[in-house]
Scaffold this motif. Structure first.
Motif, PDB file in Angstrom:
ATOM      1  N   LYS A 137       0.898  -1.223   0.184  1.00  0.00           N
ATOM      2  CA  LYS A 137       0.150  -0.114  -0.006  1.00  0.00           C
ATOM      3  C   LYS A 137       0.910   1.203  -0.011  1.00  0.00           C
ATOM      4  O   LYS A 137       2.042   1.145   0.549  1.00  0.00           O
ATOM      5  N   PRO A 138       0.466   2.382  -0.456  1.00  0.00           N
ATOM      6  CA  PRO A 138       1.215   3.673  -0.589  1.00  0.00           C
ATOM      7  C   PRO A 138       1.776   3.995   0.485  1.00  0.00           C
ATOM      8  O   PRO A 138       2.902   4.479   0.636  1.00  0.00           O
ATOM      9  N   GLN A 139       1.056   3.978   1.786  1.00  0.00           N
ATOM     10  CA  GLN A 139       1.747   4.338   3.144  1.00  0.00           C
ATOM     11  C   GLN A 139       2.903   3.510   3.314  1.00  0.00           C
ATOM     12  O   GLN A 139       3.930   4.052   3.900  1.00  0.00           O
ATOM     13  N   THR A 140       2.959   2.254   3.173  1.00  0.00           N
ATOM     14  CA  THR A 140       4.117   1.358   3.438  1.00  0.00           C
ATOM     15  C   THR A 140       5.183   1.627   2.408  1.00  0.00           C
ATOM     16  O   THR A 140       6.149   1.449   2.866  1.00  0.00           O
ATOM     17  N   VAL A 141       4.687   1.616   1.321  1.00  0.00           N
ATOM     18  CA  VAL A 141       5.714   2.251   0.160  1.00  0.00           C
ATOM     19  C   VAL A 141       6.868   3.444   0.873  1.00  0.00           C
ATOM     20  O   VAL A 141       7.828   3.416   0.876  1.00  0.00           O
ATOM     21  N   ASN A 142       5.936   4.550   1.508  1.00  0.00           N
ATOM     22  CA  ASN A 142       6.362   5.673   1.651  1.00  0.00           C
ATOM     23  C   ASN A 142       7.286   5.521   3.054  1.00  0.00           C
ATOM     24  O   ASN A 142       8.228   6.155   3.413  1.00  0.00           O
ATOM     25  N   LEU A 143       6.974   4.479   3.991  1.00  0.00           N
ATOM     26  CA  LEU A 143       7.483   4.391   5.079  1.00  0.00           C
ATOM     27  C   LEU A 143       8.896   3.717   4.690  1.00  0.00           C
ATOM     28  O   LEU A 143      10.093   4.070   5.442  1.00  0.00           O
ATOM     29  N   ARG A 144       8.965   2.678   3.831  1.00  0.00           N
ATOM     30  CA  ARG A 144      10.276   1.953   3.356  1.00  0.00           C
ATOM     31  C   ARG A 144      11.098   3.100   2.664  1.00  0.00           C
ATOM     32  O   ARG A 144      12.225   3.163   2.867  1.00  0.00           O
ATOM     33  N   LEU A 145      10.569   3.932   1.826  1.00  0.00           N
ATOM     34  CA  LEU A 145      11.154   4.957   1.190  1.00  0.00           C
ATOM     35  C   LEU A 145      11.717   6.059   2.060  1.00  0.00           C
ATOM     36  O   LEU A 145      13.064   6.496   1.859  1.00  0.00           O
ATOM     37  N   GLN A 146      11.202   6.318   3.195  1.00  0.00           N
ATOM     38  CA  GLN A 146      11.796   7.128   4.197  1.00  0.00           C
ATOM     39  C   GLN A 146      12.877   6.462   5.031  1.00  0.00           C
ATOM     40  O   GLN A 146      13.981   7.322   4.979  1.00  0.00           O
ATOM     41  N   GLY A 147      12.894   5.275   5.117  1.00  0.00           N
ATOM     42  CA  GLY A 147      14.051   4.702   5.668  1.00  0.00           C
ATOM     43  C   GLY A 147      15.360   4.435   4.647  1.00  0.00           C
ATOM     44  O   GLY A 147      16.361   4.956   5.220  1.00  0.00           O
ATOM     45  N   ILE A 148      14.907   4.640   3.667  1.00  0.00           N
ATOM     46  CA  ILE A 148      16.085   4.680   2.619  1.00  0.00           C
ATOM     47  C   ILE A 148      16.804   5.934   2.565  1.00  0.00           C
ATOM     48  O   ILE A 148      17.816   6.121   2.109  1.00  0.00           O
ATOM     49  N   ASN A 149      15.827   6.810   2.249  1.00  0.00           N
ATOM     50  CA  ASN A 149      16.039   8.344   2.060  1.00  0.00           C
ATOM     51  C   ASN A 149      17.022   8.761   3.267  1.00  0.00           C
ATOM     52  O   ASN A 149      18.058   9.453   3.502  1.00  0.00           O
ATOM     53  N   LYS A 150      16.499   8.214   4.648  1.00  0.00           N
ATOM     54  CA  LYS A 150      17.399   8.599   5.853  1.00  0.00           C
ATOM     55  C   LYS A 150      19.043   8.113   5.725  1.00  0.00           C
ATOM     56  O   LYS A 150      19.842   8.557   6.045  1.00  0.00           O
ATOM     57  N   TYR A 151      18.946   6.558   4.997  1.00  0.00           N
ATOM     58  CA  TYR A 151      20.247   6.055   5.037  1.00  0.00           C
ATOM     59  C   TYR A 151      21.196   6.912   3.960  1.00  0.00           C
ATOM     60  O   TYR A 151      22.281   7.052   4.134  1.00  0.00           O
ATOM     61  N   LEU A 152      20.524   7.464   3.002  1.00  0.00           N
ATOM     62  CA  LEU A 152      21.196   8.158   1.860  1.00  0.00           C
ATOM     63  C   LEU A 152      21.830   9.650   2.554  1.00  0.00           C
ATOM     64  O   LEU A 152      22.838  10.012   2.148  1.00  0.00           O
ATOM     65  N   GLU A 153      21.079  10.068   3.381  1.00  0.00           N
ATOM     66  CA  GLU A 153      21.309  11.307   4.248  1.00  0.00           C
ATOM     67  C   GLU A 153      22.550  10.760   5.067  1.00  0.00           C
ATOM     68  O   GLU A 153      23.639  11.630   5.045  1.00  0.00           O
ATOM     69  N   PHE A 154      22.349   9.725   5.687  1.00  0.00           N
ATOM     70  CA  PHE A 154      23.577   9.225   6.543  1.00  0.00           C
ATOM     71  C   PHE A 154      24.714   8.888   5.764  1.00  0.00           C
ATOM     72  O   PHE A 154      25.932   9.291   6.166  1.00  0.00           O
ATOM     73  N   ALA A 155      24.585   8.313   4.447  1.00  0.00           N
ATOM     74  CA  ALA A 155      25.820   7.942   3.742  1.00  0.00           C
ATOM     75  C   ALA A 155      26.309   9.140   2.758  1.00  0.00           C
ATOM     76  O   ALA A 155      27.055   9.190   1.791  1.00  0.00           O
ATOM     77  N   ARG A 156      25.646  10.352   2.964  1.00  0.00           N
ATOM     78  CA  ARG A 156      25.832  11.762   2.231  1.00  0.00           C
ATOM     79  C   ARG A 156      25.699  11.323   0.664  1.00  0.00           C
ATOM     80  O   ARG A 156      26.381  12.042  -0.128  1.00  0.00           O
ATOM     81  N   GLN A 157      24.681  10.592   0.327  1.00  0.00           N
ATOM     82  CA  GLN A 157      24.211  10.732  -0.944  1.00  0.00           C
ATOM     83  C   GLN A 157      22.791  11.157  -1.267  1.00  0.00           C
ATOM     84  O   GLN A 157      22.029  10.583  -1.678  1.00  0.00           O
ATOM     85  N   GLU A 158      22.537  12.435  -0.700  1.00  0.00           N
ATOM     86  CA  GLU A 158      21.163  12.975  -0.630  1.00  0.00           C
ATOM     87  C   GLU A 158      20.575  13.258  -2.055  1.00  0.00           C
ATOM     88  O   GLU A 158      19.459  13.151  -2.298  1.00  0.00           O
TER      89      GLU A 158
END
Length: 267
Positions: free
Chosen positions: A53-74
């Protein structure tokens, strides 16, 4: 790298469950895709869109984006999918069913469960917040909760609930400490509450789709607006960052819409 990411998240104000979800998501991605690049990130997003579902998709993508912030790959951050908001509330327990369930639990001697659903429906507490209620809070009539952003939200315990809960705690000999415990004397879990509510729904011939913890928080909001039409106050009581989130409660449930259409439309 994942361990470092977990440590990075632990320093934030994120909830424990959110951190677990983000770490799991990133671990899954790294296990299934060789490199962190735009092509693989979009492939993962496509997989999510097809299966969740869209809400779950966005929760997963939020996790990925947090990781990209952490890895300095914004620059590789992935856009969220649009969540189409429905114009009605789904799967909210009706006031009649809520009262019916309360009566059944009281009559059959399930006092603790009687108070669990009463506390959720009368305070608007999230199930995770319910577990923080102590005997001391019942006596003073409120407890203060700290949100992710460090803000304080006061959870009020209404007078009629306070009076009855105080009697119940006195009978049990509870003077202090957490009030909702399992048979081992430890705090009951959110999962335990959800499972037990499904059991009671089955036992009393109720619709299992509407008997779940968050349903009683929805009931609180609906009942509050029916009796006191102040959306801004409700947003504060529920701990919503934006009043737009609270606006959904101005809408009717699907069954309420059906009843109105059945009554009004006679042409």
């Amino acid at each position: 790298m994942v361990t470092k990411f977990k440590n990075y998240l632990a320093k934030t104000n994120l909830a424990k469950n959110t951190i677990t979800s983000y770490v799991w998501t990133v671990q899954y991605f790294l296990n299934h895709y060789e490199d962190v690049n735009k092509k693989n990130l979009l492939a993962y997003k496509g997989y999510l869109v097809e299966n969740f579902k869209p809400q779950t998709v966005n929760l997963r993508l939020q996790g990925i984006n947090k990781y990209l912030e952490f890895a300095r790959q914004e620059k590789l951050k992935v856009k969220f999918v649009k969540v189409q908001q429905k114009n009605f509330l789904e799967n909210v327990i009706s006031d009649a069913d809520y009262k019916f369930l309360k009566t059944c639990l009281k009559t059959d001697g399930y006092d603790e469960w009687y108070f669990i659903i009463w506390f959720m429906a009368a305070t608007g507490a999230r199930v995770s917040e319910l577990l923080h209620i102590k005997a001391e809070h019942v006596h003073v009539g409120h407890l203060d909760l700290y949100s992710k952003g460090g803000k304080i939200r006061r959870l009020y315990i209404p007078k009629n609930l306070r009076i009855e809960a105080t009697k119940w705690l006195k009978e049990k000999g509870f003077i202090s400490g957490y009030i909702f415990l399992n048979r081992f004397g430890e705090r009951i879990t959110t999962r335990g509450i959800a499972q037990q509510l499904k059991h009671f729904a089955e036992k009393y011939g109720m619709n299992k789709e509407v008997v779940y913890p968050h349903s009683f928080r929805h009931r609180f909001a609906k009942n509050f607006l029916d009796r006191f039409n102040d959306l801004a106050l409700l947003a504060d009581l529920m701990g919503h960052e934006s009043i737009e989130t609270t606006r959904i409660y101005l809408r009717r449930t699907a069954s309420e819409q059906q009843k109105i259409v059945d009554k009004v439309v006679n042409w």
